[in-house]
Design an enzyme around this catalytic site. Structure first.
Site, short mmCIF file in Angstrom:
data_model
loop_
_atom_site.label_atom_id
_atom_site.label_comp_id
_atom_site.label_asym_id
_atom_site.label_seq_id
_atom_site.Cartn_x
_atom_site.Cartn_y
_atom_site.Cartn_z
N SER A 174 -90.95 12.50 3.74
CA SER A 174 -91.44 11.22 4.25
C SER A 174 -90.67 10.08 3.59
O SER A 174 -89.45 10.03 3.71
CB SER A 174 -92.95 11.11 4.01
N HIS A 203 -96.92 16.16 10.04
CA HIS A 203 -96.12 15.50 9.00
C HIS A 203 -96.11 16.26 7.67
O HIS A 203 -95.12 16.27 6.96
CB HIS A 203 -96.64 14.08 8.79
N ASP A 235 -95.21 15.91 14.41
CA ASP A 235 -95.35 14.80 13.47
C ASP A 235 -95.52 13.49 14.23
O ASP A 235 -94.63 13.07 14.96
CB ASP A 235 -94.11 14.74 12.58
#
Length: 730
Positions: free
Chosen positions: A585, A705, A673
């Site tokens: 991320s 995610h 995601d």
């Protein structure tokens, strides 16, 4: 001297399998106090755990019970009561206040159709099983942490839960009347009229917004009440149309329901890990259906908890928009005086006593002391997670775990001052402990272990502190320090230079606390040193640290990571020619920035669902506000694309540095995601392919995610370990 790192896939698999067997705690309940025939008091402790099952490719949930003899001040004897039992199909469960009954929301498959049931258990039998799917009063029950709840009324006559609002049936404009109705006479005209009214033509493809990552298909929650005696289920009326309710509980004396209401106009944004969504506390009176707002209209609130004496509600409050995770206020609403006060305010800089503020979006389900005068919570305090106790009258905050050898403490529950906690460290899997809350003014707790995990002697860890060089100071927020967790093999030979994996966290307003982390532990056992960096902008270091980063992403955070790496290379026995970087991320954002801004430094890179281009991400993510805020701009729901803003977003993105990249890159992407859509990783993949940089992409269907499904997590780990080993030439 070069280090000896395990690189054989079969040996790595064996290590991973061994360490994945350590379970983690997810829930605990304390049963009623029972007095034995000999006068001794005891309570049953019910716990729920989760463990990876690599053969079944799933996380297995199981329960285990314990018994604790005590004198209301200390544990006299404790131990397990029976073996573990796997839990199947349970979405939610809750014991009644007296402990006489248990409610369960269960999901099971019947002839290929998923159905949900509400069960009531008493003594040794199931006394009720209600087919919620068959009743069609509402959609699926919410079992998530954002909206979900299952709560007994104080009188134990009703149950409260949250479910998706019932949607109307739809059909095509061209659907014809069913043959079984068309041939019937006048006596079924009423039936046909009812069928026509209940089916809406032409709306089967209407778009329903949802609440984003992990909350897909959750759009319009409603509060539902079961009358236990009559089996009647009703959807609570009175909730405003522009509000999505959740985190509900019964008010004092069961007069109504208190809940958090999130405003979903003009549209819904991602809610997971985003406690900064505009929301308020509300109360619905059951007698008249009137809805009353209890907290500010301009803030974000979450996690309300009613005191045992039913006089006060504590909850967390923060600002709307801005950083997703930030320092929260602990607020208190007095049920009888109707007044609100701030118990613990936002902390800008760490106080002299070491307290850095409250950084959590969820208070424990039961968090009050028996006398309703203190509240317990767990929160990061720099790079550790501490168990804190707050005096609601003075606002004084004390740590019950300061100075502990364990780096992370989590309160699972507290009941009549008996605390049940989980604790762990980077070299020690989770342990289960009991202890009584000491009297006010005393922080000493006599902990008793119910399940004791042994530390892994092959892993050493410590916390390192860094202060940025003068030229990298933030002019608005000067003097901020930051930290990193440093892990290394404990039995490294003298003179041996270890390869280093640098891991910045995601968020960016998140933090690595000193807890058990499977992947990092296995990498360390393989022979790697690891540096987990809590750069400026991490939570747990004061609100100023959080606020220092928006507008400076891609610069301040990148320099913090690089400075910490260069510093540790000077002080530790590490091989500066064998340094890799790995992150997910925003951690992936930083990993890709680092290999672009320092193209000769890192020899391998791993990026899991990375943010690559803020400008292209804003139109497809469930958190467009994040893209704006972290780039340094205020977010507004009615903001339209601005070329000047997009230019700045692009300039702060890793994609701008792609032409300088030389480091081989492994990308791992989750197909589902919604937070950082997979197109971000694909954009980087194509750019590197065009530039001739070695790049490999792993694509995980059915994963979001977090890439946390067992097959994706385990396969991802193996590929990451082998990729780093290969490109560090180990």
């Amino acid at each position: 001297m070069e280090s000896q790192v395990i690189t054989n896939p079969e040996e790595i698999t064996t290590l991973y399998r061994e360490h994945s067997r350590f379970p983690s705690l997810s829930k605990a309940c304390v049963g009623p106090v029972i007095t034995s025939q000999y006068g001794g008091k005891y309570s049953n402790i019910y716990t729920e755990w989760s463990q990876r099952d690599l053969e079944r490719n799933e996380n297995v949930k199981f329960c285990r019970q314990y018994i604790a003899f005590h004198d209301d001040k200390s544990i006299v004897y404790s131990g397990p009561s029976g073996n573990c039992t796997e839990i199947k199909g349970e979405l939610l469960s809750r014991d009644s206040p007296s402990g006489a009954m248990k409610a369960v929301i269960r999901e099971c498959s019947n002839k290929g159709e998923e159905k949900q049931f509400l069960e009531i258990w008493s003594k040794n039998c199931k006394v009720k099983s209600i087919n919620l799917t068959g009743l069609k009063k509402h959609g699926k029950v919410f079992d998530d942490d954002q909206f979900g709840c299952l709560v007994w009324s104080h009188s134990e006559t009703h149950l409260l839960y949250v479910a998706e609002k019932k949607r109307p049936k739809t059909c095509s404009f061209f659907e014809t009347e069913s043959p079984e109705l068309s041939g019937l006479g006048d006596e079924v005209e009423t039936l046909k009229a009812d069928k026509k009214d209940s089916v809406i033509k032409g709306e089967q493809f209407v778009f329903y917004e949802d609440w984003g990552e992990t909350l897909v298909n959750k759009s319009a929650p409603v509060l539902c009440v079961l009358d236990v005696e009559s089996n009647n289920i009703s959807v609570l009326e009175g909730v405003p149309e522009n509000i999505s309710p959740g985190q509900a509980f019964w008010a004092a004396n069961d007069t109504g329901v208190v809940f958090v209401g999130w405003r979903h106009e003009p549209f819904r944004l991602g809610l997971k890990h985003c406690p900064n969504r505009r929301s308020s506390l509300f109360y619905v009176d059951l007698s008249g259906g009137k809805c009353e707002q209890l907290s500010s209209d301009t803030k974000a609130v979450c996690s309300p908890r009613l005191s045992p004496d039913q006089c006060r509600i504590v909850y967390l409050e923060c600002g709307v928009f801005g950083p997703h995770q930030q320092c929260s206020r602990l607020c208190m609403y007095d049920w009888y005086t109707k007044t609100t006060s701030t118990v613990v305010d936002i902390v800008s800089r760490p106080r002299e006593d070491g307290f850095t503020g409250i950084y959590t979006s969820s208070l424990p389900g039961f968090c009050w002391s028996a006398d309703s005068q203190r509240v317990l919570l767990n929160s990061p305090q720099r790079s550790r997670k501490e168990l804190l106790v707050v005096d609601i009258n003075t606002g004084a905050v004390e740590s019950l775990t300061a100075g502990s050898s364990m780096g992370s403490w989590t309160l699972l529950t507290i009941d009549r001052d008996l605390m049940v906690v989980s604790c762990s460290s980077p070299n020690c899997p989770p342990s289960l402990k009991l202890g009584f809350l000491p009297p006010a003014g005393s922080e000493a707790v006599s902990w008793v272990s119910l399940e004791e995990s042994e530390p892994i002697p092959e892993i050493e860890w410590r916390v390192l502190t860094f202060t940025s060089p003068l030229e990298q100071e933030n002019q608005t927020y000067p003097g901020l320090s930051y930290e990193a967790l440093f892990l290394k093999p404990a039995k490294a030979k003298e003179g041996e230079k270890l390869p280093l994996i640098v891991i910045p966290h995601g968020g960016p307003h998140s933090v690595f606390v000193a807890e058990w982390l499977l992947s990092q532990a296995v990498l360390c056992k393989m022979g790697f040193a690891l540096l987990l960096v809590n750069y400026r902008g991490s939570i747990g270091f004061g609100q100023d640290s959080v606020l220092s980063l928006p507008g400076n992403v891609g610069d301040q955070d990148v320099k913090d990571v690089q400075y910490s790496v260069e510093s540790v290379l000077k002080t530790e026995s590490l091989d500066e020619q064998k340094v890799a970087v790995s992150g997910g991320s925003h951690g992936g954002f930083l990993a890709c920035h680092l290999i672009g801004q320092y193209p000769e430094f890192y020899k391998a890179c791993v990026a899991r669902n990375p943010v690559i281009n803020l400008a292209s991400m804003i139109g497809s993510t469930d958190i467009p506000d994040w893209c704006m805020v972290e780039a340094g701009f205020d977010y507004s729901t009615d903001a339209l694309p601005d070329p000047a803003v997009w230019e700045q977003m692009l300039n702060k993105s890793p994609i701008r540095h792609a032409p300088k990249v030389k480091t081989p890159v492994l990308l791992t992407l989750g197909e589902d995601d919604k937070r950082v859509p997979s197109k971000q990783g694909i954009e980087y993949y194509r750019a590197l392919k065009a530039l001739g940089v070695p790049v490999r992409l792993l694509w995980y269907p059915g994963n979001n995610h977090s890439l946390s499904k067992v097959d994706a997590e385990s396969d991802g780990f193996m590929n990451i370990a082998l990729w780093i080993s290969q490109h560090l030439k180990l």
